[in-house]
Design a protein around this motif. Sequence first.
Motif, short mmCIF file in Angstrom:
data_model
loop_
_atom_site.label_atom_id
_atom_site.label_comp_id
_atom_site.label_asym_id
_atom_site.label_seq_id
_atom_site.Cartn_x
_atom_site.Cartn_y
_atom_site.Cartn_z
N SER A 6 -76.63 35.01 -54.72
CA SER A 6 -76.07 33.70 -55.05
C SER A 6 -74.54 33.70 -55.08
O SER A 6 -73.93 32.65 -54.88
N VAL A 7 -73.92 34.86 -55.31
CA VAL A 7 -72.46 34.94 -55.30
C VAL A 7 -71.92 35.07 -53.88
O VAL A 7 -70.97 34.38 -53.49
N TRP A 8 -72.50 35.96 -53.09
CA TRP A 8 -71.96 36.25 -51.77
C TRP A 8 -72.63 35.48 -50.64
O TRP A 8 -72.05 35.31 -49.57
N GLY A 9 -73.84 34.98 -50.83
CA GLY A 9 -74.58 34.30 -49.78
C GLY A 9 -73.99 32.99 -49.28
O GLY A 9 -74.08 32.71 -48.08
N PRO A 10 -73.41 32.16 -50.14
CA PRO A 10 -72.91 30.87 -49.65
C PRO A 10 -71.84 30.97 -48.57
O PRO A 10 -71.77 30.11 -47.69
N PHE A 41 -74.28 25.35 -50.48
CA PHE A 41 -75.10 26.55 -50.37
C PHE A 41 -75.14 27.32 -51.68
O PHE A 41 -76.15 27.95 -52.02
N SER A 42 -74.06 27.26 -52.44
CA SER A 42 -74.06 27.90 -53.76
C SER A 42 -75.07 27.23 -54.68
O SER A 42 -75.82 27.90 -55.41
N PHE A 43 -75.10 25.90 -54.65
CA PHE A 43 -76.10 25.17 -55.44
C PHE A 43 -77.52 25.55 -55.02
O PHE A 43 -78.39 25.75 -55.86
N ILE A 44 -77.75 25.63 -53.74
CA ILE A 44 -79.09 25.96 -53.25
C ILE A 44 -79.50 27.36 -53.71
O ILE A 44 -80.60 27.57 -54.24
N LEU A 45 -78.61 28.33 -53.51
CA LEU A 45 -78.96 29.72 -53.86
C LEU A 45 -79.04 29.92 -55.37
O LEU A 45 -79.93 30.62 -55.87
N ASN A 46 -78.12 29.30 -56.12
CA ASN A 46 -78.19 29.42 -57.58
C ASN A 46 -79.40 28.68 -58.12
O ASN A 46 -80.03 29.13 -59.09
N GLY A 47 -79.74 27.56 -57.52
CA GLY A 47 -80.94 26.84 -57.93
C GLY A 47 -82.19 27.67 -57.69
O GLY A 47 -83.11 27.71 -58.52
N ALA A 48 -82.24 28.36 -56.56
CA ALA A 48 -83.37 29.24 -56.28
C ALA A 48 -83.41 30.39 -57.29
O ALA A 48 -84.49 30.75 -57.79
N ARG A 49 -82.24 30.94 -57.61
CA ARG A 49 -82.18 32.03 -58.60
C ARG A 49 -82.69 31.54 -59.95
O ARG A 49 -83.50 32.21 -60.61
N HIS A 50 -82.24 30.37 -60.36
CA HIS A 50 -82.69 29.83 -61.65
C HIS A 50 -84.18 29.51 -61.63
O HIS A 50 -84.87 29.72 -62.63
N THR A 51 -84.68 29.00 -60.52
CA THR A 51 -86.11 28.70 -60.43
C THR A 51 -86.93 29.98 -60.53
O THR A 51 -87.95 30.02 -61.23
N ILE A 52 -86.50 31.03 -59.86
CA ILE A 52 -87.20 32.31 -59.96
C ILE A 52 -87.15 32.82 -61.39
O ILE A 52 -88.16 33.29 -61.94
N LEU A 107 -73.41 31.75 -45.06
CA LEU A 107 -74.22 30.59 -44.68
C LEU A 107 -73.35 29.42 -44.26
O LEU A 107 -73.64 28.73 -43.28
N ALA A 108 -72.26 29.19 -44.98
CA ALA A 108 -71.35 28.10 -44.63
C ALA A 108 -70.65 28.39 -43.30
O ALA A 108 -70.49 27.48 -42.47
N LEU A 139 -66.78 22.38 -49.45
CA LEU A 139 -67.92 21.65 -50.01
C LEU A 139 -69.24 22.18 -49.46
O LEU A 139 -70.26 22.13 -50.14
N THR A 140 -69.21 22.70 -48.24
CA THR A 140 -70.41 23.34 -47.69
C THR A 140 -70.73 24.62 -48.45
O THR A 140 -71.89 24.91 -48.74
N VAL A 141 -69.70 25.39 -48.80
CA VAL A 141 -69.91 26.58 -49.63
C VAL A 141 -70.52 26.17 -50.97
O VAL A 141 -71.44 26.81 -51.47
N VAL A 142 -70.02 25.08 -51.54
CA VAL A 142 -70.55 24.58 -52.81
C VAL A 142 -72.02 24.20 -52.66
O VAL A 142 -72.85 24.53 -53.51
#
Length: 154
Positions: free
Chosen positions: A131-135, A101-112, A138-139, A96-99
Motif C-alpha cells: 500500500s505504500v509503494w504500489g500506488p 491507487f493509494s485509496f484502492i490499495l489501502n482500502g484492500a489492506r483495511h478490508t483484509i 500503478l500510476a 491524484l492518480t497516485v492518491v
Amino acid sequence: MTHPNPTSGDARDDQTGRFVTQPNGHVRPLSPHMSIWRWHVTMAASILFRATIIAATVGAVIATAWLAALASGPDAYAAALGVAGSPLGLLVGFGLTVVLFSFILNGARHTINDTGNGLTPKSATLLSNISVWGPIPLAVLFWVVLFAVGRVGL
C-alpha cells in the motif's frame, strides 16, 4: 522491571522523569513508546493513508472547479481543459492518480485486516509495503497507457 510510583501524588517529586500530572490531577506514567518503538512500514502506511485523505480533498475541490467551468459555458470549460492539459495540470493529475491507487490499495489492506487476516507481523509488513509503494508504479503504468493510446499529450 517495575517503575517507582511517586507517593506524594505530584509528578514534580519524580526524579526519574517517568511520570506526569494529568490535567485532572492524576499522576500517570509517561508512555515509553518513543523509547522502545522503532519506525516501521505499517506506521508509514497509516500516515500516508491520512495524507491521501487530505490530497483527495484537494482533488474534490479541483473536480468542483471543473464542474463549475462546465456549467459556465464553452469558454470557461476550454480554459479549464487548457489548465488540466498543461504540464502543471498533468502533474496534479498524476498526483491524484497516485492518491486514487493509494485509496484502492489501502482500502484492500483495511478490508483484509477487518476480516482478521493479515495481522501477523510478516503479513502486515507485506500489505503495508504494497500500500505504500504500489500506488506509484500503478500510476506510472496508468499514465503510460494514457499517453500511448493518445488520450493525453503534451
